[in-house]
Design a protein around this motif. Structure first.
Motif, PDB file in Angstrom:
ATOM      1  N   SER A 210       1.161  -1.480  -0.076  1.00 45.78           N
ATOM      2  CA  SER A 210      -0.206  -0.175   0.491  1.00 45.78           C
ATOM      3  C   SER A 210       0.735   1.324  -0.143  1.00 45.78           C
ATOM      4  CB  SER A 210      -1.332   0.059   1.476  1.00 45.78           C
ATOM      5  OG  SER A 210       0.014   0.170   2.213  1.00 45.78           O
ATOM      6  N   MET A 211       0.249   2.673   0.265  1.00 46.41           N
ATOM      7  CA  MET A 211       0.823   3.782  -0.479  1.00 46.41           C
ATOM      8  C   MET A 211       1.579   3.854   1.027  1.00 46.41           C
ATOM      9  SD  MET A 211       0.675   5.231  -3.244  1.00 46.41           S
ATOM     10  CE  MET A 211       0.986   6.585  -2.879  1.00 46.41           C
ATOM     11  N   ASP A 212       1.304   3.223   2.409  1.00 47.35           N
ATOM     12  CA  ASP A 212       1.590   2.998   3.131  1.00 47.35           C
ATOM     13  C   ASP A 212       2.980   2.419   4.308  1.00 47.35           C
ATOM     14  OD1 ASP A 212       0.045   1.944   4.236  1.00 47.35           O
ATOM     15  OD2 ASP A 212      -0.955   3.168   5.529  1.00 47.35           O
ATOM     16  N   GLY A 213       3.708   1.184   2.915  1.00 43.59           N
ATOM     17  CA  GLY A 213       4.471   0.241   3.389  1.00 43.59           C
ATOM     18  C   GLY A 213       3.764  -0.617   4.203  1.00 43.59           C
ATOM     19  N   TYR A 214       2.280  -1.189   3.165  1.00 48.90           N
ATOM     20  CA  TYR A 214       1.351  -2.444   4.525  1.00 48.90           C
ATOM     21  C   TYR A 214       1.799  -3.449   3.062  1.00 48.90           C
ATOM     22  CZ  TYR A 214      -2.094  -4.686   6.387  1.00 48.90           C
ATOM     23  OH  TYR A 214      -3.406  -5.417   6.777  1.00 48.90           O
ATOM     24  N   PRO A 215       2.247  -4.580   3.615  1.00 51.07           N
ATOM     25  CA  PRO A 215       2.318  -5.556   2.392  1.00 51.07           C
ATOM     26  C   PRO A 215       0.592  -5.958   1.810  1.00 51.07           C
ATOM     27  CG  PRO A 215       3.102  -5.943   4.515  1.00 51.07           C
ATOM     28  CD  PRO A 215       3.106  -4.606   4.351  1.00 51.07           C
ATOM     29  N   ILE A 216       0.658  -6.232   0.801  1.00 46.14           N
ATOM     30  CA  ILE A 216      -0.914  -6.549   0.558  1.00 46.14           C
ATOM     31  C   ILE A 216      -0.911  -8.391   0.037  1.00 46.14           C
ATOM     32  CG2 ILE A 216      -2.584  -6.340  -1.453  1.00 46.14           C
ATOM     33  CD1 ILE A 216      -1.953  -3.315  -0.614  1.00 46.14           C
ATOM     34  N   PHE A 217      -0.291  -8.459  -1.031  1.00 48.14           N
ATOM     35  CA  PHE A 217       0.200  -9.951  -1.200  1.00 48.14           C
ATOM     36  C   PHE A 217       1.936  -9.953  -2.050  1.00 48.14           C
ATOM     37  CE2 PHE A 217      -1.451  -7.438  -5.226  1.00 48.14           C
ATOM     38  CZ  PHE A 217      -0.283  -7.842  -6.528  1.00 48.14           C
ATOM     39  N   TYR A 218       1.887 -11.190  -2.200  1.00 42.54           N
ATOM     40  CA  TYR A 218       2.613 -12.438  -2.501  1.00 42.54           C
ATOM     41  C   TYR A 218       2.885 -12.910  -3.808  1.00 42.54           C
ATOM     42  CZ  TYR A 218       7.447 -14.223  -2.919  1.00 42.54           C
ATOM     43  OH  TYR A 218       8.277 -15.267  -3.323  1.00 42.54           O
ATOM     44  N   ASP A 219       3.199 -12.603  -4.724  1.00 45.47           N
ATOM     45  CA  ASP A 219       3.016 -13.758  -5.584  1.00 45.47           C
ATOM     46  C   ASP A 219       4.669 -14.184  -6.354  1.00 45.47           C
ATOM     47  OD1 ASP A 219       2.056 -14.408  -8.412  1.00 45.47           O
ATOM     48  OD2 ASP A 219       2.183 -12.387  -9.308  1.00 45.47           O
TER      49      ASP A 219
END
Length: 238
Positions: A210-219
């Motif tokens: 996310s914009m604030d460095g929050y990990p969303i997904f790994y691919d």
């Protein structure tokens, strides 16, 4: 969301290139002529040409002008910044589609996934396996781990579309970190991608934030090397 005028002009010129109005290696009209055509300033035209150059549609020679680039029929990942497969295919006027091979809620996953996504113990994720296709031709095999709390009720039907679009209904995607390696396709993957075993491929390990460095997904994605190029801008430090 309204588009900037230079983006609209770049899209219009790109359409003209795709339609053959401007052929491969053909010189575009001058900035002055294009400014008159689109009733705008040369600065706006210059920004539009800058965008087309980043997208590898044209190449600019300061002394001779701007020319249409020859294309090789490959999707160039990264040429337009951080975009999803659907967005990249659309830019090339390709019909993007997806075959979902597996969608499951998981609380057991590899340690490296937990580390990359900063997961708490047994935090649920969506484990998604997909084949991405352009004009019904397999291009990419994806193995995705997505935090369930971001899309709590994800369905297989939704997973056939753009995950970027779904995620950004909840939060904006800011950036991604990607590691790329060259690999040889094993028989199972080559069958899924409809190519022969032993063919070269790109394997990309990607974490989106996310914009604030929050990990969303790994691919983990395998890209057919005969259908993909990777475009990066590297800055030299001085």
């Amino acid at each position: 969301m309204a588009k900037y005028l230079y983006v609209e002009i770049a899209e219009a010129l790109n359409e003209d290139v795709r339609a053959g109005i401007y052929g491969v290696h053909q010189k575009l009209p001058s900035e002055t002529d294009l400014a008159a055509q689109f009733a705008t300033t040369r600065l706006t035209i210059r920004k539009a040409i800058d965008l087309l150059e980043k997208q590898q549609v044209v190449v600019r020679d300061r002394n001779r002008g701007t020319y249409v680039l020859a294309t090789e029929g490959k999707i160039s990942s990264g040429a337009s910044g951080l975009v999803g497969f659907t967005e990249a295919a659309k830019e090339l006027h390709l019909d993007a589609s997806t075959r979902v091979l597996d969608l499951r809620r998981a609380i057991v996953y590899p340690d490296y996934v937990a580390s990359k996504l900063q997961l708490s113990e047994q935090e649920p994720v969506w484990q998604i396996e997909r084949i991405r296709m352009a004009d019904n031709e397999p291009m990419t095999h994806e193995q995705i781990y997505l935090k369930q709390r971001i899309l709590p009720n994800l369905t297989a039907h939704e997973a056939q579309g753009s995950l970027y679009r779904l995620i950004e209904q909840e939060m904006p995607i800011g950036y991604a970190q990607q590691e790329l390696e060259a690999v040889i396709l094993e028989p199972g993957l080559s069958e899924l991608l409809e190519t022969t075993p032993g063919q070269p491929a790109f394997l990309a390990h990607t974490v989106a934030y996310s914009m604030d460095g929050y990990p969303i997904f790994y691919d983990n994605s395998h890209y057919r090397a005969d259908k993909y190029t990777f475009h990066n801008i590297l800055s030299r430090k001085h």
